[in-house]
Write a protein that holds these residues in place. Structure first.
Motif, PDB file in Angstrom:
ATOM      1  N   HIS A  15       0.799  -1.229   0.000  1.00  0.00           N
ATOM      2  CA  HIS A  15       0.000   0.000   0.000  1.00  0.00           C
ATOM      3  C   HIS A  15       0.835   1.284   0.000  1.00  0.00           C
ATOM      4  O   HIS A  15       0.354   2.336  -0.401  1.00  0.00           O
ATOM      5  N   ASP A  16       2.091   1.226   0.456  1.00  0.00           N
ATOM      6  CA  ASP A  16       2.913   2.434   0.511  1.00  0.00           C
ATOM      7  C   ASP A  16       3.569   2.778  -0.833  1.00  0.00           C
ATOM      8  O   ASP A  16       4.237   3.801  -0.953  1.00  0.00           O
ATOM      9  N   ILE A  17       3.354   1.948  -1.838  1.00  0.00           N
ATOM     10  CA  ILE A  17       3.889   2.213  -3.170  1.00  0.00           C
ATOM     11  C   ILE A  17       2.790   2.839  -4.017  1.00  0.00           C
ATOM     12  O   ILE A  17       1.652   2.368  -4.029  1.00  0.00           O
ATOM     13  N   GLU A  18       3.148   3.898  -4.694  1.00  0.00           N
ATOM     14  CA  GLU A  18       2.209   4.603  -5.576  1.00  0.00           C
ATOM     15  C   GLU A  18       1.514   3.596  -6.497  1.00  0.00           C
ATOM     16  O   GLU A  18       2.183   2.804  -7.162  1.00  0.00           O
ATOM     17  N   SER A  24       5.201  -1.919 -12.401  1.00  0.00           N
ATOM     18  CA  SER A  24       6.578  -1.863 -12.915  1.00  0.00           C
ATOM     19  C   SER A  24       7.589  -1.491 -11.833  1.00  0.00           C
ATOM     20  O   SER A  24       8.664  -0.980 -12.121  1.00  0.00           O
ATOM     21  N   ALA A  25       7.264  -1.762 -10.585  1.00  0.00           N
ATOM     22  CA  ALA A  25       8.123  -1.360  -9.466  1.00  0.00           C
ATOM     23  C   ALA A  25       9.137  -2.416  -9.047  1.00  0.00           C
ATOM     24  O   ALA A  25       9.832  -2.237  -8.059  1.00  0.00           O
ATOM     25  N   CYS A  26       9.279  -3.511  -9.791  1.00  0.00           N
ATOM     26  CA  CYS A  26      10.186  -4.577  -9.351  1.00  0.00           C
ATOM     27  C   CYS A  26      11.644  -4.112  -9.270  1.00  0.00           C
ATOM     28  O   CYS A  26      12.376  -4.514  -8.374  1.00  0.00           O
ATOM     29  N   GLY A  27      12.090  -3.245 -10.184  1.00  0.00           N
ATOM     30  CA  GLY A  27      13.463  -2.736 -10.132  1.00  0.00           C
ATOM     31  C   GLY A  27      13.707  -1.880  -8.896  1.00  0.00           C
ATOM     32  O   GLY A  27      14.658  -2.122  -8.138  1.00  0.00           O
ATOM     33  N   PRO A  28      12.859  -0.862  -8.649  1.00  0.00           N
ATOM     34  CA  PRO A  28      13.024  -0.071  -7.433  1.00  0.00           C
ATOM     35  C   PRO A  28      12.866  -0.892  -6.153  1.00  0.00           C
ATOM     36  O   PRO A  28      13.574  -0.651  -5.175  1.00  0.00           O
ATOM     37  N   VAL A  29      11.981  -1.875  -6.143  1.00  0.00           N
ATOM     38  CA  VAL A  29      11.830  -2.726  -4.956  1.00  0.00           C
ATOM     39  C   VAL A  29      13.103  -3.541  -4.741  1.00  0.00           C
ATOM     40  O   VAL A  29      13.567  -3.705  -3.614  1.00  0.00           O
ATOM     41  N   THR A  30      13.693  -4.034  -5.815  1.00  0.00           N
ATOM     42  CA  THR A  30      14.963  -4.762  -5.702  1.00  0.00           C
ATOM     43  C   THR A  30      16.032  -3.857  -5.096  1.00  0.00           C
ATOM     44  O   THR A  30      16.738  -4.251  -4.167  1.00  0.00           O
ATOM     45  N   ALA A  31      16.143  -2.636  -5.613  1.00  0.00           N
ATOM     46  CA  ALA A  31      17.124  -1.686  -5.074  1.00  0.00           C
ATOM     47  C   ALA A  31      16.836  -1.409  -3.601  1.00  0.00           C
ATOM     48  O   ALA A  31      17.751  -1.378  -2.768  1.00  0.00           O
ATOM     49  N   TYR A  32      15.575  -1.229  -3.254  1.00  0.00           N
ATOM     50  CA  TYR A  32      15.172  -0.953  -1.879  1.00  0.00           C
ATOM     51  C   TYR A  32      15.576  -2.090  -0.933  1.00  0.00           C
ATOM     52  O   TYR A  32      16.154  -1.852   0.133  1.00  0.00           O
ATOM     53  N   VAL A  33      15.288  -3.316  -1.325  1.00  0.00           N
ATOM     54  CA  VAL A  33      15.625  -4.473  -0.481  1.00  0.00           C
ATOM     55  C   VAL A  33      17.148  -4.568  -0.307  1.00  0.00           C
ATOM     56  O   VAL A  33      17.637  -4.818   0.799  1.00  0.00           O
ATOM     57  N   GLU A  49      10.497   7.136  -4.226  1.00  0.00           N
ATOM     58  CA  GLU A  49      11.662   7.961  -4.549  1.00  0.00           C
ATOM     59  C   GLU A  49      12.610   7.207  -5.474  1.00  0.00           C
ATOM     60  O   GLU A  49      13.127   7.780  -6.436  1.00  0.00           O
ATOM     61  N   LEU A  50      12.851   5.942  -5.178  1.00  0.00           N
ATOM     62  CA  LEU A  50      13.750   5.139  -6.008  1.00  0.00           C
ATOM     63  C   LEU A  50      13.203   4.973  -7.423  1.00  0.00           C
ATOM     64  O   LEU A  50      13.974   4.938  -8.385  1.00  0.00           O
ATOM     65  N   TYR A  51      11.903   4.869  -7.556  1.00  0.00           N
ATOM     66  CA  TYR A  51      11.290   4.739  -8.878  1.00  0.00           C
ATOM     67  C   TYR A  51      11.721   5.924  -9.754  1.00  0.00           C
ATOM     68  O   TYR A  51      12.115   5.747 -10.906  1.00  0.00           O
ATOM     69  N   LYS A  52      11.667   7.114  -9.184  1.00  0.00           N
ATOM     70  CA  LYS A  52      12.050   8.320  -9.928  1.00  0.00           C
ATOM     71  C   LYS A  52      13.565   8.431 -10.080  1.00  0.00           C
ATOM     72  O   LYS A  52      14.068   8.693 -11.174  1.00  0.00           O
ATOM     73  N   THR A  53      14.297   8.222  -8.994  1.00  0.00           N
ATOM     74  CA  THR A  53      15.749   8.374  -9.000  1.00  0.00           C
ATOM     75  C   THR A  53      16.427   7.402  -9.960  1.00  0.00           C
ATOM     76  O   THR A  53      17.373   7.770 -10.660  1.00  0.00           O
TER      77      THR A  53
END
Length: 171
Positions: A15-18, A24-33, A49-53
């Motif tokens: 729920h905290d992800i836009e 298409s958030a698998c890349g930013p989630v990978t970076a986050y983990v 933030e990571l999605y944009k960055t």
């Protein structure tokens, strides 16, 4: 022989992800983990933030951009780069998880069957099943499924796999 690193996973549908980023958030989630493994939680940017960055898009996050932008984010004391499967195993042996991208579409392997067509995950270990290498990945879940660790056979997927390691440089 096998090795497993305990990491705290995250679903790309939390729920905290836009909502518009979730598919298409698998890349930013990978970076986050990965970042959460190396840094305290309060120092880890949010997935939004990571999605944009990182420059994610609706069709995904290219490997070159993941590597380049994560290098920029982490700064000169860190090295983010593509590595081989053997180097990824060595990273796991050193208790460092690795980013893994499955990419059937941009590697032009359209007619074959793989564990994922296009997906970023976190490699958290490896094991040998009947003398065949399996990579243990933390999958980021789906609309109706939580994140979980999966054992993926290496051989049938190797044509579409890219491994990315993150290391603190020697001082």
């Amino acid at each position: 022989m096998s090795k497993y690193i305990e990491v705290k996973g995250k679903s790309q549908y939390d729920h905290d992800i836009e909502p518009r980023y979730r598919p298409s958030a698998c890349g930013p989630v990978t970076a986050y983990v990965l970042l959460r493994h190396f840094f305290p939680a309060e120092q880890t940017p949010s997935i939004n933030e990571l999605y944009k960055t990182l420059g994610s898009t609706k069709i995904g996050l290219p490997t070159w951009r993941f590597v380049r932008r994560l290098n920029q984010l982490l700064g000169p004391l860190w090295n983010v780069e593509i590595c081989t499967a053997q180097q990824a195993i060595e990273q796991i042996d050193e208790d460092r998880p690795v980013a893994v991208k499955f990419d059937k579409w941009f590697k032009f392997k359209w007619c074959s069957r793989f564990s994922f067509d296009y997906h970023w995950v976190v490699m958290v270990g490896y094991e040998y099943v009947d003398n065949h290498l399996h990579v243990l990945v933390h999958d980021h879940g789906g609309r109706n499924s939580a994140s979980r660790v999966r054992s993926i056979p290496f051989e049938p997927n190797k044509k579409i796999l890219t491994f990315v390691k993150i290391e603190l440089l020697e001082r």
